[in-house]
Design an enzyme around this catalytic site. Structure first.
Site, short mmCIF file in Angstrom:
data_model
loop_
_atom_site.label_atom_id
_atom_site.label_comp_id
_atom_site.label_asym_id
_atom_site.label_seq_id
_atom_site.Cartn_x
_atom_site.Cartn_y
_atom_site.Cartn_z
N GLU A 97 -3.91 1.05 -4.35
CA GLU A 97 -2.66 0.78 -4.55
C GLU A 97 -1.72 0.70 -3.13
OE1 GLU A 97 0.06 0.29 -5.48
OE2 GLU A 97 0.40 1.51 -7.60
N ASP A 98 -0.68 0.35 -3.22
CA ASP A 98 -0.10 0.33 -1.92
C ASP A 98 0.56 1.62 -1.45
OD1 ASP A 98 1.84 0.19 -4.03
OD2 ASP A 98 3.06 -1.54 -3.24
N ASP A 101 3.99 7.49 -4.78
CA ASP A 101 5.40 8.02 -4.65
C ASP A 101 5.52 9.08 -5.24
OD1 ASP A 101 8.05 8.20 -3.33
OD2 ASP A 101 8.81 6.53 -4.98
N PHE A 150 12.12 4.50 2.52
CA PHE A 150 11.71 3.63 1.92
C PHE A 150 11.34 2.34 2.67
CE2 PHE A 150 11.98 -0.31 -0.76
CZ PHE A 150 11.72 0.13 -1.98
N ARG A 163 7.18 -8.39 1.64
CA ARG A 163 5.79 -8.20 1.43
C ARG A 163 4.82 -8.75 2.41
NH1 ARG A 163 5.23 -6.19 -3.84
NH2 ARG A 163 6.69 -7.00 -5.23
P1 IMP Z 1 5.44 6.17 -8.21
O1 IMP Z 1 5.27 5.73 -9.72
O2 IMP Z 1 6.67 6.65 -8.12
O3 IMP Z 1 4.39 6.64 -7.60
O4 IMP Z 1 5.63 4.53 -7.64
C1 IMP Z 1 4.57 3.76 -7.49
C2 IMP Z 1 5.24 2.24 -7.08
O5 IMP Z 1 6.66 2.16 -6.68
C3 IMP Z 1 4.52 1.70 -5.93
O6 IMP Z 1 3.38 1.19 -6.43
C4 IMP Z 1 5.40 0.73 -5.34
O7 IMP Z 1 5.79 -0.34 -5.93
C5 IMP Z 1 6.94 1.31 -5.57
N1 IMP Z 1 7.34 1.95 -4.50
C6 IMP Z 1 7.27 3.47 -4.10
N2 IMP Z 1 7.92 3.84 -2.97
C7 IMP Z 1 7.95 2.55 -2.28
C8 IMP Z 1 8.68 2.32 -0.75
O8 IMP Z 1 8.91 3.17 0.17
N3 IMP Z 1 8.76 0.89 -0.75
C9 IMP Z 1 8.40 -0.24 -1.68
N4 IMP Z 1 7.93 0.31 -2.93
C10 IMP Z 1 7.71 1.54 -3.17
MG MG Z 2 2.71 -0.72 -6.43
#
Ligand code: IMP
Ligand code: MG
Length: 174
Positions: A97-98, A101, A150, A163
């Protein structure tokens, strides 16, 4: 509204860390084949760089889930947009994963993939924002813990832009 990007992690720093993780994964999976599952689109840049640095046999698959719209806030809704091509049964699966969050996406995804009976299931993320966690997720490999800002670049987008940046930057909106 003008957007500016402030460098948080340089290309050199990111690449160095990916090499270290690649070495660690190669050690941990010695004698096995690792099946990398990329979460599109954000995980794709990281997965390619990581895969090149893993020395045990690697296979790859891709899936796409949606949890964010064009905004910087989580909707909390997770939907499979594209499923994997291959079954996971008896494979040593490593989800790439990238960023983690809130943890909502990964917690849902790991639960779902776990039901497909992989031999093992682990998680590797380039970035982690621990302060933002809402749902608990066990992360096996982390590139960097970052503050609650962010970020874009290295696969991460803001409204589908940035990206392709070869570094991690913070979006600053004037
Ligand atoms: P989560 O479900 O809140 O953990 O979010 C995961 C997804 O939200 C990641 O795979 C990203 O695609 C997106 N995301 C969360 N934080 C960021 C950020 O700071 N920049 C860009 N995308 C984010
Ligand atoms: Mg993602």
């Amino acid at each position: 509204m003008a957007e500016k990007i402030r460098v948080l992690l340089s290309e050199e720093e990111v690449n160095k860390r990916i090499s270290e993780i690649g070495q660690q994964i190669s050690k941990d999976y010695a004698g096995r084949q690792v099946h990398l599952v990329c979460v599109l689109k954000g995980g794709s840049f990281f997965m390619c760089e990581l895969a090149k640095r893993i020395t045990v046999p690697v296979s790859l698959d891709f899936m796409s889930v949606s949890s964010y719209g064009g905004d910087t806030k989580s909707s909390g809704v997770v939907k499979i947009v594209k499923d994997l091509d291959e079954p996971l049964k008896d494979k040593d699966v490593l989800v790439v994963e990238d960023i983690v969050d809130s943890g909502r996406t990964l917690s849902y995804l790991l639960e779902l993939l776990g039901q497909r009976e992989p031999k093992s299931l682990a998680l590797c993320t380039l970035l982690d924002k621990p302060e933002r966690r809402v749902v608990d997720v066990k992360v096996d490999y982390t590139g960097f813990n970052i503050p609650d800002e962010f970020v874009v670049g290295y696969g991460l987008d803001y409204d589908q832009k940035y990206r392709n940046l070869p570094y991690i930057g913070v979006v600053e909106i004037d």
